[in-house]
Design a protein around this motif. Structure first.
Motif, short mmCIF file in Angstrom:
data_model
loop_
_atom_site.label_atom_id
_atom_site.label_comp_id
_atom_site.label_asym_id
_atom_site.label_seq_id
_atom_site.Cartn_x
_atom_site.Cartn_y
_atom_site.Cartn_z
N TYR A 26 0.90 -1.24 0.02
CA TYR A 26 -0.13 0.11 0.00
C TYR A 26 1.02 1.19 -0.02
CZ TYR A 26 0.57 -0.46 4.97
OH TYR A 26 1.13 -0.60 6.15
N TYR A 28 1.58 4.06 1.74
CA TYR A 28 2.41 4.36 2.91
C TYR A 28 3.59 3.52 2.77
CZ TYR A 28 3.75 6.07 7.26
OH TYR A 28 4.62 6.53 8.37
N GLU A 46 4.56 12.24 -1.05
CA GLU A 46 3.17 11.74 -1.43
C GLU A 46 2.38 12.20 -2.40
OE1 GLU A 46 4.48 12.91 1.44
OE2 GLU A 46 4.24 11.18 3.08
N GLY A 47 2.85 13.44 -2.76
CA GLY A 47 2.24 14.21 -3.74
C GLY A 47 2.69 13.50 -5.29
N TYR A 50 1.13 9.01 -5.30
CA TYR A 50 -0.18 8.52 -5.60
C TYR A 50 -0.58 8.72 -7.09
CZ TYR A 50 -0.77 7.04 -0.83
OH TYR A 50 -0.86 6.36 0.36
N PRO A 51 -0.36 9.89 -7.54
CA PRO A 51 -0.55 9.95 -9.13
C PRO A 51 0.32 8.98 -9.87
CG PRO A 51 -0.11 12.20 -7.88
CD PRO A 51 0.22 11.23 -7.12
N LEU A 53 1.15 5.81 -8.86
CA LEU A 53 0.32 4.55 -8.60
C LEU A 53 -0.93 4.80 -9.44
CD1 LEU A 53 0.57 4.20 -4.92
CD2 LEU A 53 1.59 2.48 -6.49
N MET A 73 -10.30 1.04 5.77
CA MET A 73 -9.79 0.27 4.44
C MET A 73 -8.66 0.38 3.94
SD MET A 73 -13.21 -0.32 2.56
CE MET A 73 -14.16 1.35 2.57
N ARG A 74 -7.89 -0.46 3.50
CA ARG A 74 -6.43 -0.22 2.97
C ARG A 74 -6.28 -0.69 1.57
NH1 ARG A 74 -2.11 -1.65 6.95
NH2 ARG A 74 -2.75 0.40 7.63
N LYS A 75 -5.87 0.11 0.72
CA LYS A 75 -5.78 -0.25 -0.71
C LYS A 75 -4.54 -0.74 -1.39
CE LYS A 75 -7.24 1.93 -5.21
NZ LYS A 75 -7.34 3.16 -5.70
N TYR A 77 -2.01 -2.45 -3.91
CA TYR A 77 -1.43 -2.40 -5.31
C TYR A 77 -0.58 -3.86 -5.86
CZ TYR A 77 -3.05 2.41 -5.62
OH TYR A 77 -3.86 3.70 -5.55
#
Lengths: 113, 235
Positions: A26, A28, A46-47, A50-51, A53, A73-75, A77
């Motif tokens: 995930y 983090y 962080e900025g 996520y983009p 991913l 909830m944890r997403k 990948y």
């Protein structure tokens, strides 16, 4: 990210390589892993993470999974089949790049003049 | 120290306050912030929840979550375009290609033989214009209705249901149709031109069929594929 211009182009490859080694991760977790491996030298912001991913996901290279952890909830990948193949390509591309950079920055003394 | 359910709700509120409207993105950011806060607490247990939250939010940069949201929109827009293209491709393979050929020749024959082909073209344009206006109105209505409920928002769902009719691409399409109508007399003298226009009209019809019929009818599947949490939330 430290000296971001130089690292920027390799962010996707870094993510894919980590996912190849660790299966599913995930967001983090990825930032922490990179920090740990590079002993705090490289800090993925962080900025940017996520983009990157989301882009890889839209391109069909990553798949997502949701798990309930504690009270949230944890997403997660993970690489898709195409993602696995693409990782091999991108890694060899990155290695070529590193090799070429090395020979440009530290040219071996040539015998010819 | 772990976050309480109340604090998790507070984080959801925090993302909404910082212009993250979509639930999938909120969830991801909430988990990220929660992890960051929990690990910070391990080192500095004395800091308050708000202090740590503000510190972690700063790491996203001066624009906060805006950049993440925008890039997410771009990524899903790309995914949507890929879906359209996948469906479009099937019309160039057996059996659907037969439909494409038959329709093209039908339209071609109408233009070729009918003395009213000019009116036929105008009628298509007017009807289509009306259709797009209706779709635009419908999408506004859905958006308004959604605003009043607390239903969770999903970006891809919004792209599928609402953004189609408000896309600027449609203005371009009307422009092309108007050009053809204006110069119809010239174009309709030549068989190749008639054929090309017929083919374009049929392709265009297929595209609309994909946008307004096929993809919305499969929306549930696409949403579940894109958002594993969609299923959990809508049980």
């Amino acid at each position: 990210m430290k000296n971001s211009q130089l690292y920027k182009g390799s962010l996707n490859t870094i993510i894919m390589k980590l996912l190849e080694e660790n299966g599913k991760m995930y967001g983090y977790e990825i930032t922490q892993k990179v920090k740990l491996i590079t002993q705090g030298e490289l800090n993925i912001t962080e900025g940017a993470l996520y983009p990157a991913l989301h882009k890889l996901e839209a391109e069909g290279l990553l798949d997502v999974e949701i798990e309930k952890v504690d009270n949230r909830m944890r997403k997660y990948y993970k690489l898709t089949e195409t993602g696995h193949k693409e990782t091999v390509n991108r890694l060899s591309e990155l290695e070529d790049f590193i090799r070429n950079m090395q020979s440009l920055v530290n040219p071996k003394p040539s015998l010819e003049f | 120290m772990k976050l309480t359910t109340q604090q998790i709700d507070q984080l959801y509120l925090f993302t909404r306050q910082h212009y993250v409207e979509y639930y999938d993105l909120q969830t991801e950011l909430v988990d990220h912030l929660a992890n960051a806060i929990e690990s910070e607490w391990q080192q500095n247990p004395k800091l308050t929840f708000d202090e740590v939250l503000n510190e972690e939010f700063k790491k996203f940069g001066v624009f906060g979550f805006v950049d993440v949201v925008q890039k997410r929109q771009a990524a899903l827009g790309k995914k949507y375009n890929r879906l359209i293209f996948q469906h479009f491709k099937t019309f160039f393979k057996v059996p659907k290609i037969l439909f494409l050929i038959v329709m093209t020749f039908t339209v071609f024959l109408i233009f070729k033989t009918s003395i009213y082909s000019d009116y036929f073209l105008r009628a298509i344009t007017v009807i289509y214009f009306g259709f797009i206006c209706y779709k635009f109105y419908e999408s506004k209505k859905i958006k308004k209705a959604q605003k009043n409920t607390n239903k969770k928002k999903w970006l891809l769902e919004e792209i599928i249901n609402q953004n189609v009719a408000s896309s600027p691409a449609f203005i371009g399409i009307f422009h092309i149709l108007m050009q053809i109508i204006l110069y119809a007399e010239k174009y309709f003298l030549n068989d190749y031109w008639i054929f090309s226009i017929s083919f374009l009209i049929v392709l265009f019809g297929i595209l609309n069929y994909i946008l307004f019929k096929i993809i919305p009818s499969k929306a549930q599947t696409y949403l579940e594929q894109t958002y594993p949490e969609y299923k959990l939330e809508n049980l």
